[in-house]
Design an enzyme around this catalytic site. Structure first.
Site, mmCIF file in Angstrom:
data_model
loop_
_atom_site.group_PDB
_atom_site.id
_atom_site.type_symbol
_atom_site.label_atom_id
_atom_site.label_comp_id
_atom_site.label_asym_id
_atom_site.label_seq_id
_atom_site.Cartn_x
_atom_site.Cartn_y
_atom_site.Cartn_z
ATOM 1 N N HIS A 30 1.456 4.050 7.512
ATOM 2 C CA HIS A 30 1.582 4.624 6.173
ATOM 3 C C HIS A 30 2.218 6.012 6.235
ATOM 4 O O HIS A 30 2.201 6.662 7.277
ATOM 5 C CB HIS A 30 0.206 4.699 5.503
ATOM 6 C CG HIS A 30 -0.456 3.370 5.369
ATOM 7 N ND1 HIS A 30 -1.367 2.898 6.298
ATOM 8 C CD2 HIS A 30 -0.317 2.390 4.436
ATOM 9 C CE1 HIS A 30 -1.779 1.696 5.939
ATOM 10 N NE2 HIS A 30 -1.150 1.362 4.820
ATOM 11 N N SER B 56 0.811 -1.221 0.000
ATOM 12 C CA SER B 56 0.000 0.000 0.000
ATOM 13 C C SER B 56 0.841 1.267 0.000
ATOM 14 O O SER B 56 0.420 2.299 -0.535
ATOM 15 C CB SER B 56 -0.929 0.019 1.227
ATOM 16 O OG SER B 56 -0.176 -0.065 2.427
ATOM 17 N N ASP C 162 -0.666 7.398 10.024
ATOM 18 C CA ASP C 162 -1.466 6.606 10.954
ATOM 19 C C ASP C 162 -0.617 5.644 11.780
ATOM 20 O O ASP C 162 -1.134 4.711 12.382
ATOM 21 C CB ASP C 162 -2.532 5.809 10.189
ATOM 22 C CG ASP C 162 -1.926 4.936 9.090
ATOM 23 O OD1 ASP C 162 -0.680 4.844 9.015
ATOM 24 O OD2 ASP C 162 -2.683 4.337 8.303
#
Length: 249
Positions: A200, A24, A197
């Site tokens: 990320h 991601s 967070d």
């Protein structure tokens, strides 16, 4: 008469490619201010920067899909540079996140396997950049986990073990490596602003990654010409003379 017949079309332009392969943190890298977007902006008219990030993926899955992304025998399938950026999911704790967790020994084997596959399809190790996972801010990530109804499923010390393993693979395989885990914590600095967070990258983290990655990519693309002439250099009377050549300036 077709346009090509009327003008006499030049040869097809082969646009070099930089391939970003990861989880991601790579998938999100084309968002505004993302490190992949910054790389694409830096290389506009020199390279296509392709985002092949897959949110939630680990190296076990990445090893399986890599042959679907790159094949042997095509110039288009031979990137001038490729980043391999996994570990944030592999390092998840087995008891709390068994689906994404990959044992450390297998993580090493999977990274080696991907480098070996790239060699087999004519992407030499000199074009490969491994990137370690970034450090984990446990307090921030625990809030995310609790909001999703689960316990803290990662620990920074464990992520560090995977980062060290990534470094060893790079040394053994002869690739470049960006040690994001160490750089973000250098001299004991507070690395939490680099993370949105806890896991990320934040805008500041994206900027940090790009600033350290660019020197590694630049040396692989510095000799590439600008594709097609600068507009002031296009012949005014017969632009096709400028625009249908080999594609460089």
């Amino acid at each position: 008469m077709s346009l090509c017949e009327g003008l006499g079309c030049g040869s097809s332009l082969l646009w070099p490619r930089v391939l970003l392969f990861g989880d991601s943190i790579t998938q999100f890298s084309f968002q505004q201010g993302g490190w992949g977007a910054s790389l694409a902006d830096k290389l506009v008219r020199k390279c296509d920067v392709l985002n092949r990030g897959f949110s939630g993926y680990n190296t076990r899955w990445a090893k399986i899909i890599l042959p679907r992304l790159l094949r042997k025998g095509s110039v288009l399938d031979s990137p001038v540079a490729i980043t391999i950026f996994f570990g944030a999911n592999d390092s998840a704790l087995k008891d709390e996140n068994p689906k994404q967790h990959i044992p450390l020994e297998e993580y090493v084997a999977n990274l080696r396997s991907m480098v070996q596959y790239l060699r087999s399809v004519d992407v030499p190790e000199g074009r490969i950049v491994l990137i370690t996972p970034p450090p984990l801010c446990e307090a921030a990530w625990e809030k995310e986990c609790l909001a999703q109804g689960c316990k803290l499923n990662r620990l920074n010390v464990v992520v560090g073990e995977y980062a060290s393993a990534c470094l060893q693979v790079a040394r053994d395989c002869g690739t470049d490596v960006l040690d994001l885990w160490t750089l973000m914590q250098k001299d004991g600095q507070d690395f939490s602003p680099y993370l949105s967070d806890g896991l990320h990258l934040s805008p500041k983290g994206n900027e940090f990654l790009f600033s350290h990655l660019w020197p590694l990519i630049e040396k692989r693309v510095s000799s590439l010409p600008l594709l097609l002439p600068y507009w002031r250099d296009v012949a005014e009377a017969r632009p096709e003379l400028s625009l249908l050549g080999d594609g460089d300036h």
